[in-house]
Design a protein around this motif. Structure first.
Motif, PDB file in Angstrom:
ATOM      1  N   PRO A 134       0.806  -1.227   0.000  1.00  0.00           N
ATOM      2  CA  PRO A 134       0.000   0.000   0.000  1.00  0.00           C
ATOM      3  C   PRO A 134       0.837   1.274   0.000  1.00  0.00           C
ATOM      4  O   PRO A 134       0.453   2.275  -0.616  1.00  0.00           O
ATOM      5  CB  PRO A 134      -0.835  -0.117   1.281  1.00  0.00           C
ATOM      6  N   THR A 135       1.981   1.262   0.699  1.00  0.00           N
ATOM      7  CA  THR A 135       2.828   2.457   0.748  1.00  0.00           C
ATOM      8  C   THR A 135       3.379   2.790  -0.631  1.00  0.00           C
ATOM      9  O   THR A 135       3.413   3.951  -1.056  1.00  0.00           O
ATOM     10  CB  THR A 135       3.985   2.256   1.739  1.00  0.00           C
ATOM     11  N   VAL A 136       3.809   1.776  -1.336  1.00  0.00           N
ATOM     12  CA  VAL A 136       4.302   1.973  -2.705  1.00  0.00           C
ATOM     13  C   VAL A 136       3.173   2.454  -3.603  1.00  0.00           C
ATOM     14  O   VAL A 136       3.342   3.389  -4.398  1.00  0.00           O
ATOM     15  CB  VAL A 136       4.918   0.669  -3.257  1.00  0.00           C
ATOM     16  N   GLN A 137       2.002   1.844  -3.459  1.00  0.00           N
ATOM     17  CA  GLN A 137       0.862   2.222  -4.298  1.00  0.00           C
ATOM     18  C   GLN A 137       0.496   3.693  -4.104  1.00  0.00           C
ATOM     19  O   GLN A 137       0.197   4.401  -5.069  1.00  0.00           O
ATOM     20  CB  GLN A 137      -0.335   1.329  -3.977  1.00  0.00           C
ATOM     21  N   GLU A 138       0.521   4.157  -2.873  1.00  0.00           N
ATOM     22  CA  GLU A 138       0.202   5.564  -2.613  1.00  0.00           C
ATOM     23  C   GLU A 138       1.245   6.481  -3.228  1.00  0.00           C
ATOM     24  O   GLU A 138       0.910   7.542  -3.778  1.00  0.00           O
ATOM     25  CB  GLU A 138       0.103   5.801  -1.108  1.00  0.00           C
ATOM     26  N   ALA A 139       2.516   6.084  -3.178  1.00  0.00           N
ATOM     27  CA  ALA A 139       3.590   6.915  -3.711  1.00  0.00           C
ATOM     28  C   ALA A 139       3.513   7.054  -5.224  1.00  0.00           C
ATOM     29  O   ALA A 139       3.925   8.078  -5.782  1.00  0.00           O
ATOM     30  CB  ALA A 139       4.947   6.333  -3.313  1.00  0.00           C
ATOM     31  N   ILE A 140       2.972   6.042  -5.904  1.00  0.00           N
ATOM     32  CA  ILE A 140       2.891   6.085  -7.360  1.00  0.00           C
ATOM     33  C   ILE A 140       1.493   6.459  -7.852  1.00  0.00           C
ATOM     34  O   ILE A 140       1.247   6.478  -9.050  1.00  0.00           O
ATOM     35  CB  ILE A 140       3.326   4.740  -7.985  1.00  0.00           C
TER      36      ILE A 140
END
Length: 462
Positions: free
Chosen positions: A178-184
């Motif tokens: 989820p953290t990666v998804q939010e960043a992209i």
């Protein structure tokens, strides 16, 4: 023949440089605005005379929200009526080109990409589908594929696509974290992705591809290992694992991601190593570069039979075909001609209104280009080549000795061979397991355009 990979971090670091992906040769960077559209028509007619099969591509550029990592040609808008006008022009282009194509030519491949093709409503999908099937004849076993954004589909839409005639489907995961998804800016809950896959399987698609990307912000060796594990659990037929190309000077949207949080080169190598081990250890075959497939998938079987091909749509099992691209920024590959449609929407509309072929740039291949293309594509698909095979497969009429014709490449081949990336024999070469991850570097030896050109427009080899 099973393709194996020998991971060598030292060599991967040594050869990690910007290199074309060789979905074509010459690369698309060689297309020039000084191009006569009559050459497109001449190449189209030559394909008619040879009864060359067809591959069709339709570009749907619209996306509701931007994905910060994306390098595609997109139009970000939530104003859905924008697609109405575009669809009208897209169909007008099809209606203009189709009468100039022999009715005896069969379509063996169709792909809708973007953007987000499922940006279109179901009635709009039907309208475009009918335009294509009215003006072209499709083979019974044609590959008919579509890219989707899993955030904007439901079970009904998936069922609709399959019932209409699509038999292959692809969607991007990129990362489960989820953290990666939010960043992209690509938030896709795990449950959503598994629901979409369940709907696809229920609908009976012949093949499902998913995309992963490594090198994104906040990815670690451990988190990406977890993403790969969940992807394996998802059980797609094909998996593409792309190295993120950070090119904010070309794609300003990428500046919205925190570059300081992206994994460094050493971490990316470990991520790649782990990913290859995970996928091959769980039944996936390494096809080439960044593609994996189940052993019984058509890609794996075609490679084992020496019948794998490659074009602007990636690896394919279908015989070499002329590619016709419809829509803004689409690329066509006809015999010895490559063209690209206008990238700006208004320029595309203006050309169609004028009754012109909406070509912005193009290139006509020389005999040397065709020979080098055959060599590069054979390497990219089969990991080996011989002069006898090339002459038989491509009717090159190449009378000269292999080493004589490619004398410019010999010093570079010497270095690659010394590093154990390939083995040479009297009329060709074979890529070793150590060299297979660096196939683009090996192919680049035969690229007559690469040396004098700035390479910062290409993504890193690894």
């Amino acid at each position: 023949m099973t393709i194996t990979v020998d991971f060598n971090a030292e060599l991967l670091t040594k050869y990690n440089q910007p290199i074309p992906r060789y979905t074509s040769y010459p690369p698309a960077t060689e297309l020039k605005p000084e191009f006569d559209s009559n050459q497109f028509l001449q190449a189209l007619e030559l394909g008619n005379q040879h009864h060359k099969p067809l591959s069709l591509y339709c570009h749907i550029p619209f996306c509701e929200t931007p994905c910060y990592f994306c390098g595609c040609n997109t139009i970000i808008t939530q104003y859905k009526p924008a697609a109405i006008r575009y669809l009208d022009y897209l169909i007008r282009q099809i209606q203009h080109i189709a009468p100039q194509v022999s009715a005896q030519r069969i379509v063996n491949q169709l792909h809708w990409g973007g953007g987000t093709p499922n940006y279109l409503a179901q009635d709009q999908v039907v309208t475009l589908w009918q335009a294509l099937t009215t003006h072209f004849t499709f083979a019974e076993d044609a590959e008919i594929s579509i890219e989707i954004n899993s955030r904007y589909v439901d079970r009904d839409y998936i069922q609709f696509l399959r019932q209409l005639g699509f038999n292959r489907i692809s969607f991007g995961i990129q990362d489960f974290n989820p953290t990666v998804q939010e960043a992209i800016n690509r938030v896709q809950p795990e449950a959503m992705l598994f629901d979409v896959m369940a709907w696809i399987r229920e609908a009976g698609f012949a093949s499902v591809n998913v995309d992963l990307i490594y090198g994104l912000p906040y990815q670690t060796i451990e988190t990406f290992q977890a993403t790969v594990a969940k992807t394996i659990q998802l059980n797609p037929d094909r998996i593409a694992v792309f190295n993120f190309a950070y090119i904010p000077w070309l794609k300003p949207l990428q500046k919205r991601m925190p570059a300081s949080e992206m994994p460094d080169a050493a971490a990316k190598l470990r991520i790649l190593h782990n990913t290859i081990s995970q996928l091959t250890g769980n039944g996936y075959s390494f096809i080439g570069m960044d593609h994996f497939a189940k052993p019984n998938d058509e890609l794996s079987l075609a490679q084992q039979a020496g019948q794998l091909h490659r074009n602007f749509q990636g690896y394919t099992t279908k015989p070499e075909a002329d590619l016709l691209g419809f829509g803004m920024t689409s690329i066509s590959m006809l015999q010895n001609v490559y063209t690209q449609n206008h990238k700006r929407l208004q320029d595309y509309y203006q050309a169609v209104d004028a009754g012109a072929i909406p070509i912005e740039r193009g290139v006509t291949l020389t005999e040397d280009d065709l020979i080098r293309r055959a060599v590069i594509m054979e390497l990219m698909c089969q990991f080996r080549l011989s002069l006898d095979d090339l002459n038989q497969k491509y009717q090159l009429g190449l009378a000269r000795d292999f080493n004589d014709y490619f004398a410019d490449a010999l010093p570079k081949l010497d270095g690659l061979e010394a590093d154990g990336l390939l083995r040479r024999f009297s009329d060709g070469l074979e890529v070793t397991p150590k060299g297979r991850l660096l196939i683009r570097n090996i192919a680049a030896v035969f690229d007559a355009y690469l040396v004098p050109k700035k390479t910062d427009i290409f993504c890193q080899a690894i």
